[in-house]
Design a protein around this motif. Structure first.
Motif, mmCIF file in Angstrom:
data_model
loop_
_atom_site.group_PDB
_atom_site.id
_atom_site.type_symbol
_atom_site.label_atom_id
_atom_site.label_comp_id
_atom_site.label_asym_id
_atom_site.label_seq_id
_atom_site.Cartn_x
_atom_site.Cartn_y
_atom_site.Cartn_z
ATOM 1 N N HIS A 1 -3.613 3.433 -3.627
ATOM 2 C CA HIS A 1 -3.245 2.222 -2.889
ATOM 3 C C HIS A 1 -3.682 2.355 -1.444
ATOM 4 C CE1 HIS A 1 -1.105 -0.110 -5.901
ATOM 5 N NE2 HIS A 1 -0.884 1.065 -6.454
ATOM 6 N N THR A 2 -3.469 1.333 -0.677
ATOM 7 C CA THR A 2 -3.925 1.337 0.707
ATOM 8 C C THR A 2 -3.410 2.564 1.447
ATOM 9 O OG1 THR A 2 -2.029 0.104 1.512
ATOM 10 C CG2 THR A 2 -3.938 -1.178 0.779
ATOM 11 N N LYS B 1 0.347 2.551 2.691
ATOM 12 C CA LYS B 1 1.400 2.789 1.698
ATOM 13 C C LYS B 1 1.412 4.248 1.258
ATOM 14 C CE LYS B 1 1.607 -1.898 0.030
ATOM 15 N NZ LYS B 1 0.400 -2.678 0.087
ATOM 16 N N ALA C 1 4.690 -2.054 -3.521
ATOM 17 C CA ALA C 1 3.398 -2.089 -4.219
ATOM 18 C C ALA C 1 3.548 -1.398 -5.569
ATOM 19 C CB ALA C 1 2.337 -1.371 -3.392
ATOM 20 N N CYS D 1 2.975 1.204 -7.490
ATOM 21 C CA CYS D 1 2.358 2.530 -7.382
ATOM 22 C C CYS D 1 3.196 3.649 -7.989
ATOM 23 C CB CYS D 1 2.045 2.845 -5.920
ATOM 24 S SG CYS D 1 3.489 2.890 -4.858
#
Length: 180
Positions: free
Chosen positions: A34-35, A38, A94, A96
């Motif tokens: 993820h980004t 995060k 998110a 994840c």
């Protein structure tokens, strides 16, 4: 099962504790792809020292830092309380994190999950199967996989939970006596 949007963190924590009884071990499967923001938040509060990278020893090993990690947790130990809390926050922000209950020791579950990473395609080619992404996992278990494929993916997994904001808490269980 659906967790209300009012207090999903408290409800998820309660569910984790309720299901972690007897011989079952609790694991978090973390999708680190993820980004950066995060992932940085997760790494600030959750030590990856004890985590087992699923890409370790695989052709995807060069992408290990953005790959999936398996982390055994104990929701009853105070040292894990903060980890679990941050992982729940991350999964709400998110998709994840997924939660796995299994009697398998970490090395056995890790090996099993590694064996599921590569899917054989009908044309003979291979592809990375991103089952560690809760959005993909939900599609695999609810729509795409037949019974045989589902059993192969689950292996020693008794129960697998994930949370998606649009659908709430979802679970797949091989244990008909498990709490739903």
């Amino acid at each position: 099962m659906y967790f209300s949007e009012v207090r999903p963190q408290e409800e998820i924590t309660q569910q984790l504790r309720t299901l972690t009884t007897g011989k079952l071990r609790l694991y978090a499967l973390i999708d680190a792809a993820h980004t950066a923001t995060k992932l940085q938040m997760i790494r600030q509060h959750v030590s990856f020292d004890a985590a087992l990278g699923l890409f370790a020893g695989m052709p995807e090993q060069d992408a290990q830092s953005a790959g999936p990690f398996l982390l055994q947790l104990n929701p009853f130990e105070t040292t894990h309380e903060a980890r679990i809390s941050w992982l729940i926050k991350a999964q709400i922000l998110a998709p994840c994190v997924t939660w796995i209950w299994s009697e398998a020791i970490p090395s056995v579950l890790h090996r099993h999950l590694q064996q599921q990473l590569i899917a054989k395609l009908p044309d003979g080619n291979e592809a990375l199967l991103r089952f560690y992404d809760p959005r993909v996992l939900q599609q695999l278990l609810t729509t795409l996989f037949n019974t045989e494929q589902t059993k192969a993916l689950l292996g020693p997994i008794v129960r697998w939970h994930w949370y998606l904001p649009e659908t709430g808490q979802q679970a797949y269980s091989t244990d008909t006596t498990a709490v739903s």
